[in-house]
Write an enzyme that holds these catalytic residues in place. Structure first.
Site: not given
Length: 421
Positions: A18, A113-114
């Site tokens: 993350d 974003d992860e």
DNA sequence: TCTGGGGTCCTAGGACCC
DNA sequence: TCTGGGGTCCTAGGACCC
């Protein structure tokens, strides 16, 4: 770790990676002067909108994502407000993906974003989990200039929850067998899928921590919350119980829907402005359909009034499309049918779904005369059942005649149920 | 302090079919 | 004449996530 432990036959090693304050960190790459300051990404301080991301400095003042920008400005007056740059984030996201790909062939971006990595059986190549995670962490910083946090566990759920606990800029490994112990002291809200509403329900039952949840009988949970309750019981033990969490990592599936929406800075009841917006949104959706080579069968209008009441109205087309004009035509019809004239509108949205990879139906007339004929005949039969023998003309061009008759006869419009035999 | 934009998944009801 | 139920498609709304 060298002690004799009997492990389950198949123990997976899942990483959840993350990125830390992703949007803010990307903005800092483009403007290093932002570093160490209170930064809010998402829009200007006086705009209608919410915070997309806040720097850790801004978070100290209570600013968090989804908070209205105007609220953030009050809580943290000295914050720097920055507009979002989706292209920059997509570009960085691709770099992140490339780094992750050097650690496992099974990588799945869960959002911009992860990501999840299945690291099962990579010990020889990358060493034990903690070592691999630290290497990954360093390479990420070196190649992208961005910090991330890594959670490691035997399920997606454990990996996800532990990466959140590792933040910022940390690594956390939950050793196999320790899942329940790790989860027990956490708030139920930490379980992915438990939001505000579910949390309130659980609190009403005196359930505050995951440990409270784990002590409950499965039957009680499923009685109260149905299928979801059962999954919840499994999650309390750290299992990927049911739904998306249960799927293999990296089996990535195409998009299921494409949508665009717009909130006006000031509510408007000006029909030409409203329809111009719908046209623009339809074009944006159409372009994305063509880019992704999808054809959509269902289009949906979203309409939000001044008082925030929101309605959605959908229409399924006879043949899937990726054409702006067709999308707009249907959307405008839905809009005209459902907008209470003169009432100010806050938001409009256009949504496309039920994708196919081919235009199919389009050439059914030529390509599959038999099927088409059969359908038409069946339809004609139903018409006769309803309205008698004379309601359907067969002779000249059944298709055209049929269509017109439908619209001539108000009784045949939807809403009337066919009498049962 | 009024509340974005892009998604996913689930539920529930009605129509319709067998 | 009355009554059953499963399955699928479509629509509307809502919870949730980043």
């Amino acid at each position: 770790m060298s002690a004799v432990i009997s492990m389950p036959a198949f123990t997976r090693t899942i990483f959840h990676v993350d990125m830390d304050a992703f949007f803010v960190s990307v903005e800092e790459l483009f403007d290093p002067a932002l570093k160490g300051k209170a930064v809010v990404v998402g829009g200007q301080r006086d705009e209608r909108g919410v915070v997309s991301a806040a720097s850790y400095e801004a978070r100290k003042f209570g600013v968090h994502s989804a908070m209205p920008l105007r609220t953030a400005a009050k809580q943290c007056p000295h914050a720097i407000f920055v507009n979002g740059h989706p292209e920059r984030y997509r570009e960085c996201s691709e770099k992140v993906y490339k780094v992750l790909g050097t650690f496992s062939p099974q990588v799945e971006m869960a959002s911009i974003d992860e990501a999840y990595l299945d690291m099962t059986g990579t010990d020889r190549l990358h060493g034990p989990p903690l070592k691999a995670a630290h290497t990954l962490h360093q390479r990420m910083k070196a190649d992208t200039g961005l910090n991330c946090s890594v959670g490691i566990g035997t399920s997606r759920l454990i990996a996800k929850v532990s990466s959140a606990q590792a933040k910022p800029n940390g690594v956390l490994w939950i050793v196999p067998g320790e899942e329940a112990k790790f989860l027990a002291p956490l708030d139920v809200r930490e379980i992915p899928g438990v939001g505000k509403v579910m949390e309130t329900h659980l609190h009403a039952l005196g359930i505050k921590k995951v440990g409270d949840l784990a002590r409950l009988e499965e039957s009680e949970l499923s009685d109260r919350f149905g299928k979801w309750g059962l999954a919840l019981a499994g999650k309390a033990r750290g299992e990927d119980a049911g739904g998306w969490f249960d799927t293999e990592v990296g089996a990535d599936v195409g998009a299921k829907s494409i949508s665009h929406e717009h909130t006006y800075n000031e509510d408007t009841a000006d029909i030409s402005q409203l329809e111009a917006t719908l046209m623009r949104l339809s074009e944006m959706v159409g372009r994305r359909l063509r880019e992704s080579s999808f054809y959509a069968r269902t289009v949906q209008l979203k309409l939000r009034y001044k008082d925030f009441t929101t309605l959605t109205r959908a229409h399924t087309l006879a043949a899937p499309t990726q054409l702006d004009t067709e999308i707009f035509g249907q959307i405008r019809a839905l809009f005209r049918k459902n907008w209470k004239k003169g009432v100010p509108v806050r938001l409009l949205g256009v949504h496309a779904s039920s994708f196919t990879s081919q235009p199919d139906q389009i050439n059914l007339l030529e390509g599959n005369r038999q099927e088409r004929w059969k359908d038409a005949m069946a339809a004609a039969d139903r018409m006769r059942d309803k309205f008698g023998e004379s309601s359907v003309g067969l002779a000249a061009g059944l298709r055209g005649t049929f269509r017109e008759r439908i619209h001539e006869n108000p009784a045949s419009m939807p809403g009337k149920k066919k009498p049962r035999s």
